[in-house]
Design a protein around this motif. Sequence first.
Motif, PDB file in Angstrom:
ATOM      1  N   CYS A 165      -8.557 -17.984  19.597  1.00 10.57           N
ATOM      2  CA  CYS A 165      -8.089 -18.721  18.420  1.00 10.57           C
ATOM      3  C   CYS A 165      -8.825 -20.052  18.306  1.00 10.57           C
ATOM      4  O   CYS A 165      -8.884 -20.826  19.274  1.00 10.57           O
ATOM      5  CB  CYS A 165      -6.586 -18.980  18.525  1.00 10.57           C
ATOM      6  SG  CYS A 165      -5.597 -17.463  18.610  1.00 10.57           S
ATOM      7  N   ARG A 188       1.711 -12.430  16.101  1.00  4.63           N
ATOM      8  CA  ARG A 188       2.347 -13.313  15.116  1.00  4.63           C
ATOM      9  C   ARG A 188       2.688 -14.682  15.696  1.00  4.63           C
ATOM     10  O   ARG A 188       2.940 -15.638  14.952  1.00  4.63           O
ATOM     11  CB  ARG A 188       3.593 -12.649  14.547  1.00  4.63           C
ATOM     12  CG  ARG A 188       3.289 -11.439  13.689  1.00  4.63           C
ATOM     13  CD  ARG A 188       4.533 -10.878  13.068  1.00  4.63           C
ATOM     14  NE  ARG A 188       5.234 -11.865  12.259  1.00  4.63           N
ATOM     15  CZ  ARG A 188       6.218 -11.578  11.407  1.00  4.63           C
ATOM     16  NH1 ARG A 188       6.598 -10.329  11.236  1.00  4.63           N
ATOM     17  NH2 ARG A 188       6.820 -12.517  10.727  1.00  4.63           N
ATOM     18  N   GLU A 189       2.692 -14.781  17.010  1.00  8.38           N
ATOM     19  CA  GLU A 189       3.019 -16.049  17.668  1.00  8.38           C
ATOM     20  C   GLU A 189       1.781 -16.916  17.911  1.00  8.38           C
ATOM     21  O   GLU A 189       1.897 -18.043  18.403  1.00  8.38           O
ATOM     22  CB  GLU A 189       3.725 -15.763  19.001  1.00  8.38           C
ATOM     23  CG  GLU A 189       5.073 -15.060  18.825  1.00  8.38           C
ATOM     24  CD  GLU A 189       5.640 -14.532  20.135  1.00  8.38           C
ATOM     25  OE1 GLU A 189       4.950 -14.644  21.175  1.00  8.38           O
ATOM     26  OE2 GLU A 189       6.761 -13.996  20.116  1.00  8.38           O
ATOM     27  N   LEU A 190       0.603 -16.427  17.564  1.00 13.59           N
ATOM     28  CA  LEU A 190      -0.628 -17.160  17.837  1.00 13.59           C
ATOM     29  C   LEU A 190      -0.833 -18.306  16.836  1.00 13.59           C
ATOM     30  O   LEU A 190      -0.386 -18.218  15.684  1.00 13.59           O
ATOM     31  CB  LEU A 190      -1.829 -16.211  17.772  1.00 13.59           C
ATOM     32  CG  LEU A 190      -1.866 -15.108  18.833  1.00 13.59           C
ATOM     33  CD1 LEU A 190      -3.087 -14.218  18.626  1.00 13.59           C
ATOM     34  CD2 LEU A 190      -1.871 -15.698  20.233  1.00 13.59           C
ATOM     35  N   PRO A 191      -1.527 -19.373  17.243  1.00 19.68           N
ATOM     36  CA  PRO A 191      -1.764 -20.527  16.366  1.00 19.68           C
ATOM     37  C   PRO A 191      -2.946 -20.288  15.419  1.00 19.68           C
ATOM     38  O   PRO A 191      -4.027 -20.870  15.571  1.00 19.68           O
ATOM     39  CB  PRO A 191      -2.057 -21.648  17.363  1.00 19.68           C
ATOM     40  CG  PRO A 191      -2.707 -20.952  18.523  1.00 19.68           C
ATOM     41  CD  PRO A 191      -2.028 -19.611  18.624  1.00 19.68           C
ATOM     42  N   VAL A 192      -2.742 -19.427  14.433  1.00 26.78           N
ATOM     43  CA  VAL A 192      -3.770 -19.119  13.442  1.00 26.78           C
ATOM     44  C   VAL A 192      -3.187 -19.290  12.048  1.00 26.78           C
ATOM     45  O   VAL A 192      -1.977 -19.464  11.883  1.00 26.78           O
ATOM     46  CB  VAL A 192      -4.297 -17.668  13.623  1.00 26.78           C
ATOM     47  CG1 VAL A 192      -5.067 -17.529  14.930  1.00 26.78           C
ATOM     48  CG2 VAL A 192      -3.151 -16.652  13.563  1.00 26.78           C
ATOM     49  N   THR A 193      -4.047 -19.219  11.054  1.00 23.68           N
ATOM     50  CA  THR A 193      -3.589 -19.394   9.675  1.00 23.68           C
ATOM     51  C   THR A 193      -2.680 -18.251   9.233  1.00 23.68           C
ATOM     52  O   THR A 193      -1.703 -18.462   8.507  1.00 23.68           O
ATOM     53  CB  THR A 193      -4.798 -19.486   8.733  1.00 23.68           C
ATOM     54  OG1 THR A 193      -5.728 -20.436   9.241  1.00 23.68           O
ATOM     55  CG2 THR A 193      -4.366 -19.879   7.334  1.00 23.68           C
TER      56      THR A 193
END
Length: 224
Positions: A165, A188-193
């Motif tokens: 990420c 869905r928990e990842l720090p992405v847009t």
Amino acid sequence: MHLTTPLLLVAHGTRDPAGPREIERIADAAARELDVPVHVAYVDVIGPTVAEAMREIGGPAVVLPAFLAAGYHVRTDLPEQLGDAEAVVCPPLGPAPEIADAMLEQLSRAGWRPGDRVLFSAAGSSDERALDDVGEAAQLLGRRCGQWLRPSYVTTARPLTADCCPAAGRAFVAPYLLAPGLFHQRLRELPVTGVADPIGAHPKVIDLVVRRYRAAVGQDRSAA
């Protein structure tokens, strides 16, 4: 085999009820398109098992592995579980152009725009042949979104999507996952847009199921 031969979709299995619901949606849509009975079985975690489904069918079947790569479950588990049953086994669903088309549409629905970075994320496998399939799938999607995509993985294989990420800029995860479950929840928990939905019962997937079935029936008839 005949054009009326039942189709058996074989998926992995998950305790998340959303997963089997999506497989059933694919089966129902394929049954409408093909006008043949379509059954569902699982190689692991939940039932019905492949053996149970084949007993219910009670005769020849076209078997389609609802997997996105030809890993251990496709190459080993499924043949063992089929045993001596009369069946023509199709190639798995992926990689295929229809899957890449569906993934691109899911990305667009999630807010991706040309120029935004894409993180291609698969479940992960220790089978090198399966990883080769994932690499091919990433290339197919990359051609459609205009960038070179390096596969990443939720677990098992490397690199992990969580380690890919970017610290800044717009980035979207394209899950190489057929149905919802634990893996998609992790993404869905990842720090992405944004994170696109799983591929699911997209019309392109149904087109692919129909193509795989008709090719299997035609191949079997030509060999007779």
